[in-house]
Design an enzyme around this catalytic site. Structure first.
Site, PDB file in Angstrom:
ATOM      1  N   LEU A 264       0.826  -1.216   0.000  1.00  0.00           N
ATOM      2  CA  LEU A 264       0.000   0.000   0.000  1.00  0.00           C
ATOM      3  C   LEU A 264       0.856   1.260   0.000  1.00  0.00           C
ATOM      4  CD1 LEU A 264      -2.918  -0.864   2.449  1.00  0.00           C
ATOM      5  CD2 LEU A 264      -2.994  -0.712  -0.035  1.00  0.00           C
ATOM      6  N   CYS A 265       1.856   1.265  -0.848  1.00  0.00           N
ATOM      7  CA  CYS A 265       2.655   2.482  -0.942  1.00  0.00           C
ATOM      8  C   CYS A 265       2.933   2.805  -2.409  1.00  0.00           C
ATOM      9  CB  CYS A 265       3.945   2.350  -0.135  1.00  0.00           C
ATOM     10  SG  CYS A 265       4.777   0.791  -0.328  1.00  0.00           S
ATOM     11  N   GLY A 266       1.923   2.664  -3.222  1.00  0.00           N
ATOM     12  CA  GLY A 266       2.028   3.066  -4.618  1.00  0.00           C
ATOM     13  C   GLY A 266       3.023   2.208  -5.371  1.00  0.00           C
TER      14      GLY A 266
ATOM     15  N   PHE B 234       6.172   2.207  -5.126  1.00  0.00           N
ATOM     16  CA  PHE B 234       7.448   2.161  -4.400  1.00  0.00           C
ATOM     17  C   PHE B 234       8.217   0.862  -4.640  1.00  0.00           C
ATOM     18  CE2 PHE B 234       9.833   1.134  -0.527  1.00  0.00           C
ATOM     19  CZ  PHE B 234      10.595   2.269  -0.387  1.00  0.00           C
TER      20      PHE B 234
END
Lengths: 295, 83
Positions: free
Chosen positions: A90-92, A94
């Site tokens: 849940l960090c794009g 990354f």
């Protein structure tokens, strides 16, 4: 017209999703602040160390010193890639960015090593470990637990391990792939050669050199400083990646919260329209029923 | 005379002092006011600071580097064991 109950259920689920994403955004922002502080704390140390080393290297440029960290001739070209990702998703993009770059290294820069089985990986971060496992890469070690206590002591252990792998000729090149922290919204994917140590950065002669007394002597100091700078380099890379992760997550969650807000607005509108249509329908039924009785 | 003691994790100490004793690679030595410029690597051992008020502060470091220049001391410690 969609039925009222379906919209109502959907609306409440989107609302709770928004609550979660906005909470995650807040958490990421707080963690980002902490991670950023750690980088700021490290900076004076790293800068000073570099300054001392650069000054010494400049002074020693002409004297040939045996440097065990420098490039080796006639090496077999065994490569170790250290992929730094995050433990959580849940960090794009990354983690995806790191994985993509690692795949590119596999197919382009180190394609011959890949064919000969001379390309190995070390992972820091569960996400990278999972992805590389799926790609059937040769993973020698995983250091994902590093993130639970990211401090200099633990990173030192890893840095020393890498150095030892290099010095024992297990590998001839060690590459780092990680996200560099620019600001909360921007991460820059960085590939850097950890070992061998590249030639010392050029410094303007005479700027730093005062007439120092050196103890024990210049060569010994440089020899002692190189492992230190290697540790700092790795520590900086990990702190950067850590801050970048939280930055990326914050941005991703911000986006998600905004999207949820938009969706809620649309759904509310839809819901009200449906409700109004239902009331109109009921009125029509009542009125036409009464008409029929009067008829 | 000013000193800064920095570790990679944080700044441990900063301030004006009278003297500092550090565990140099070639033996422990003391830095007083107007000491000649020196760069030295440090071993594990105690760093003892005499501050302006006459008090004594002691840190145990696990190694590091010290730079002294024009009454400005910068001590890069690998880790401070206990303060």
């Amino acid at each position: 017209m969609a039925n009222l109950k379906a919209i109502r259920v959907r609306l409440s689920s989107v609302k709770s999703t928004r609550q979660i994403t906005s909470a995650m955004k807040m958490v990421a922002a707080a963690k980002l602040r902490k991670a950023q502080d750690a980088i700021v704390q490290l900076r004076p140390y790293a800068d000073k160390l570099n300054e001392i080393q650069a000054g010494l290297s400049a002074a020693l440029r002409d004297t040939e010193i045996e440097n065990i960290y420098a490039e080796r001739k006639n090496s077999r070209g065994k490569v170790l890639v250290v992929a730094v990702t995050s433990n959580k998703g849940l960090c794009g993009a990354f983690n995806a960015n790191v994985i993509r770059d690692v795949r590119r290294l596999m197919t382009e820069k180190y394609s011959s090593q890949m064919r000969d089985g001379d390309l190995s990986f070390m992972t820091v971060g569960k996400k990278g470990n999972d992805a590389l496992k799926r790609l059937k890469c040769h993973i020698v070690e995983d250091h994902s637990d590093l993130y639970s206590h990211l401090n200099f002591e633990n990173v030192t252990a890893l840095a020393d391990r890498l150095t030892q792998l290099y010095l024992s000729k297990e590998y001839d090149t060690i590459e780092l792939v990680y996200n560099q922290f620019r600001n909360a919204a921007i991460q820059r994917l960085t590939e850097e050669t950890y070992l061998p140590v590249s030639a010392a950065a050029e410094v303007e002669k005479g700027t730093i050199q005062a007439d120092y007394i050196y103890e024990p002597d210049q060569v010994a100091i440089v020899g002692e400083l190189i492992p230190k700078t290697l540790r700092i380099q790795l520590y900086r890379a990990l702190l950067d990646s850590f801050a970048a992760e939280h930055g990326a997550r914050m941005t991703a969650m911000h986006q998600a919260t905004d999207n949820a807000t938009d969706l809620i607005r649309d759904l509310t509108l839809q819901y009200n329209k449906a409700r109004q249509a239902a009331i109109t329908n009921q009125l029509l039924e009542v009125v036409s029923g009464a008409e029929a009785l009067n008829g | 005379m000013n000193i800064e003691i920095i570790t990679p994790d944080k700044k441990i100490y900063a301030g004006d002092i009278r003297s500092v004793r550090v565990p140099g690679r070639k033996g422990s030595f003391q830095v007083l006011k107007d000491h000649a410029p020196i760069i030295s690597t440090l071993e594990a051992g105690p760093v003892i600071i005499a501050d302006e008020q006459g008090g004594e502060v002691r840190f145990d470091i696990s190694g590091g580097v010290i730079e002294v220049k024009k009454n400005r001391i910068i001590l890069l410690a690998d880790a401070v064991i206990q303060s």
